[in-house]
Design an enzyme around this catalytic site. Structure first.
Site, PDB file in Angstrom:
ATOM      1  CE  LYS A 169      -2.128  -0.952   3.878  1.00 31.06           C
ATOM      2  NZ  LYS A 169      -1.485  -2.220   4.281  1.00 31.06           N
ATOM      3  NE  ARG A 198      -4.036  -1.067  10.539  1.00 32.50           N
ATOM      4  CZ  ARG A 198      -2.986  -0.647   9.831  1.00 32.50           C
ATOM      5  NH1 ARG A 198      -3.039   0.477   9.159  1.00 32.50           N
ATOM      6  NH2 ARG A 198      -1.891  -1.362   9.804  1.00 32.50           N
ATOM      7  NE  ARG A 209       7.684  -3.224   6.317  1.00 29.88           N
ATOM      8  CZ  ARG A 209       6.385  -2.960   6.246  1.00 29.88           C
ATOM      9  NH1 ARG A 209       5.876  -2.501   5.116  1.00 29.88           N
ATOM     10  NH2 ARG A 209       5.595  -3.162   7.269  1.00 29.88           N
ATOM     11  NE  ARG A 240       6.821  -0.785  10.542  1.00 32.21           N
ATOM     12  CZ  ARG A 240       5.736  -0.751   9.802  1.00 32.21           C
ATOM     13  NH1 ARG A 240       5.733  -0.079   8.667  1.00 32.21           N
ATOM     14  NH2 ARG A 240       4.647  -1.377  10.180  1.00 32.21           N
ATOM     15  NE  ARG A 300       2.569  -4.923  11.351  1.00 30.06           N
ATOM     16  CZ  ARG A 300       3.735  -5.047  10.698  1.00 30.06           C
ATOM     17  NH1 ARG A 300       4.737  -5.694  11.252  1.00 30.06           N
ATOM     18  NH2 ARG A 300       3.885  -4.503   9.526  1.00 30.06           N
TER      19      ARG A 300
HETATM   20  P1  ADP Z   1       1.380  -2.100   8.264  1.00 29.30           P
HETATM   21  O1  ADP Z   1       0.477  -1.853   7.084  1.00 29.30           O
HETATM   22  O2  ADP Z   1       2.668  -2.754   7.864  1.00 29.30           O
HETATM   23  O3  ADP Z   1       0.714  -2.794   9.405  1.00 29.30           O
HETATM   24  P2  ADP Z   1       1.191   0.681   9.195  1.00 29.30           P
HETATM   25  O4  ADP Z   1       2.301   1.648   9.132  1.00 29.30           O
HETATM   26  O5  ADP Z   1      -0.026   0.951   8.378  1.00 29.30           O
HETATM   27  O6  ADP Z   1       1.861  -0.701   8.833  1.00 29.30           O
HETATM   28  O7  ADP Z   1       0.704   0.515  10.711  1.00 29.30           O
HETATM   29  C1  ADP Z   1       1.581   0.218  11.760  1.00 29.30           C
HETATM   30  C2  ADP Z   1       0.815   0.130  13.080  1.00 29.30           C
HETATM   31  O8  ADP Z   1       0.243   1.409  13.391  1.00 29.30           O
HETATM   32  C3  ADP Z   1      -0.383  -0.827  13.100  1.00 29.30           C
HETATM   33  O9  ADP Z   1      -0.018  -2.153  13.410  1.00 29.30           O
HETATM   34  C4  ADP Z   1      -1.250  -0.208  14.198  1.00 29.30           C
HETATM   35  O10 ADP Z   1      -0.788  -0.525  15.488  1.00 29.30           O
HETATM   36  C5  ADP Z   1      -1.038   1.283  13.988  1.00 29.30           C
HETATM   37  N1  ADP Z   1      -2.057   1.895  13.096  1.00 29.30           N
HETATM   38  C6  ADP Z   1      -1.832   2.507  11.895  1.00 29.30           C
HETATM   39  N2  ADP Z   1      -2.964   2.967  11.374  1.00 29.30           N
HETATM   40  C7  ADP Z   1      -3.951   2.645  12.232  1.00 29.30           C
HETATM   41  C8  ADP Z   1      -5.358   2.832  12.268  1.00 29.30           C
HETATM   42  N3  ADP Z   1      -6.001   3.446  11.275  1.00 29.30           N
HETATM   43  N4  ADP Z   1      -6.053   2.357  13.329  1.00 29.30           N
HETATM   44  C9  ADP Z   1      -5.444   1.733  14.341  1.00 29.30           C
HETATM   45  N5  ADP Z   1      -4.127   1.513  14.394  1.00 29.30           N
HETATM   46  C10 ADP Z   1      -3.369   1.965  13.348  1.00 29.30           C
END
Ligand code: ADP
Length: 187
Positions: free
Chosen positions: A13, A88, A127, A133, A144
């Site tokens: 994404k 999400r 990654r 990370r 996740r």
């Molecule tokens: P990925 O797609 O690899 O999981 P992101 O950078 O989108 O990585 O998200 C990393 C973390 O940030 C998620 O596992 C969650 O804990 C938090 N997060 C990000 N966006 C949201 C959201 N919209 N609602 C709740 N938690 C979020």
């Protein structure tokens, strides 16, 4: 244009969203990036979010809904935005709809990027080695992916029901997938 990028962690994404933003002249906003910045800066939001993020859980809706509202109300989002990593949960999707509805607009398209689970795990492990990370440990990766299936995958049906879902195969080269996305967007 208001576009939601949907897909599990590791689906691409971020990569495809950034390229599409350039091609379409839109801003891409990722709640994950904003939350990581908040953690780095030690803001109250970051302090609330950190534990959830590190263990691979979602930051609770009560905490994130304010951030989403802020993002959508920002001047640069006035003419559209590519949403990466949000909504999400169904509650977040409803909040996005309500916010946009109040401005007489709405989500135009939800773009689902599909990638098989074993390929996702391979990508996320790779990654982890490169970026380090804090939520790329094997346990957090598993968490996740599970959280995605339970809480975010229902959004596929949510947007399908509204007739605005397009799905693209997320396996291939970056260029191939970008071309599929353009096709799905009718460009
Ligand atoms: P990925 O797609 O690899 O999981 P992101 O950078 O989108 O990585 O998200 C990393 C973390 O940030 C998620 O596992 C969650 O804990 C938090 N997060 C990000 N966006 C949201 C959201 N919209 N609602 C709740 N938690 C979020």
């Amino acid at each position: 244009m208001y576009l939601v990028l949907l897909g599990p962690p590791g689906a691409g994404k971020g990569t495809q969203g950034a390229l599409l933003a350039k091609r379409a002249g839109l801003v891409k906003i990722a709640t994950g990036d904003l939350l990581r910045a908040a953690v780095r800066d030690g803001t109250p939001l970051g302090q609330q979010a950190k534990g959830y993020m590190d263990s691979g859980q979602l930051v609770p809706d009560e905490v994130v809904l304010g951030l989403i509202d802020e993002v959508l109300a920002a001047p640069e989002a006035r003419h559209g935005v590519i949403m990466d990593g949000f909504p999400r949960t169904v509650a977040q999707a409803e909040a996005v709809d309500q916010h946009l509805d109040e401005r007489q607009c709405g989500v135009d398209l939800a773009l689902g990027i599909t990638v098989p689970r074993d390929e996702l795990i391979r990508r996320l492990r790779g990654r982890a080695d490169q970026e380090g990370r804090s939520d790329d440990t094997p346990e957090a990766i598993r968490a996740r992916l599970g959280v995605y299936e339970e809480e975010t995958a229902p959004l596929i049906a949510y947007y399908k029901g509204k007739g605005i879902l397009a799905e693209v195969d997320g396996v291939g080269t970056v260029e191939e997938i970008a071309a599929r996305i353009d096709e799905a967007l009718g460009q």
